[in-house]
Design an enzyme around this catalytic site. Structure first.
Site, mmCIF file in Angstrom:
data_model
loop_
_atom_site.group_PDB
_atom_site.id
_atom_site.type_symbol
_atom_site.label_atom_id
_atom_site.label_comp_id
_atom_site.label_asym_id
_atom_site.label_seq_id
_atom_site.Cartn_x
_atom_site.Cartn_y
_atom_site.Cartn_z
ATOM 1 N N GLY A 125 -0.414 -15.125 -12.338
ATOM 2 C CA GLY A 125 0.948 -14.409 -11.694
ATOM 3 C C GLY A 125 0.602 -13.577 -10.397
ATOM 4 O O GLY A 125 1.125 -13.653 -9.164
ATOM 5 N N CYS A 126 -0.569 -12.919 -10.498
ATOM 6 C CA CYS A 126 -1.049 -11.990 -9.294
ATOM 7 C C CYS A 126 -1.974 -12.965 -8.237
ATOM 8 O O CYS A 126 -1.629 -12.743 -7.082
ATOM 9 C CB CYS A 126 -2.285 -11.141 -9.893
ATOM 10 S SG CYS A 126 -1.442 -9.798 -11.185
ATOM 11 N N THR A 127 -2.327 -14.210 -8.729
ATOM 12 C CA THR A 127 -2.785 -15.163 -7.718
ATOM 13 C C THR A 127 -1.561 -15.762 -6.901
ATOM 14 O O THR A 127 -1.659 -15.716 -5.743
ATOM 15 C CB THR A 127 -3.750 -16.191 -8.354
ATOM 16 O OG1 THR A 127 -4.980 -15.722 -8.773
ATOM 17 C CG2 THR A 127 -4.023 -17.509 -7.674
#
Length: 157
Positions: free
Chosen positions: A48-50
């Site tokens: 998700g953060c990527t």
């Protein structure tokens, strides 16, 4: 869940000085006179953060042309941020808030729901800080996917 401090539009953005991926200190006050998007994310190199970071990367030229700088903040060590930045070709500063003090001051760390359980953690949040250092937009519990597109629409860019 217990109440925790949250920022609202018009509040003065809490200043900070944090190391970036290369260990250079970056302060919010460095951006006075410009608008800046400050986003908090749980962990570098996670799916998700990527996705969120790459969406900011892909929108960076448009945001910059509209007068917005971007800062990403996580509790990761600078060494992890270097790997994340280099692996994903990120061209905006990633800052390390290892003790989570900045996240706490911005209301981006605390109790949250995770798979139906109440846990302590990073609350994925995005803020727009105006040139005078005040909160122009405060978005808590944002989704990683589609968030940057929505933010661009809200900002008219």
């Amino acid at each position: 869940m217990s109440e925790q401090a949250r920022l609202s539009e018009g509040d003065l953005a809490p200043d900070f000085s944090l190391p970036d991926a290369d260990g250079k200190t970056v302060a919010l006050s460095d951006f006075r006179g410009r608008s800046v998007v400050v986003y908090f994310y749980p962990a570098a190199s996670t799916p998700g953060c990527t996705k969120e970071a790459c969406d900011f990367r892909d929108s960076l030229a448009v945001l910059n042309d509209a007068g917005f700088d971007v800062l990403g903040i996580s509790p990761d060590k600078p060494e992890k941020l270097v790997k994340f930045r280099d692996a994903e070709g990120l061209t905006f500063p990633l800052l390390a808030d290892q003790d989570k003090s900045v996240m706490t001051a911005w209301g981006a760390f605390g109790e949250k729901q995770n798979y139906g359980r109440t846990v302590q953690g990073v609350i994925r949040s995005t803020f727009v800080v105006d040139p005078e250092g005040k909160i122009a937009k405060a978005l808590y519990n944002v989704k990683a996917t589609g968030h940057v597109d929505r933010l661009r629409k809200d900002l008219g860019v």
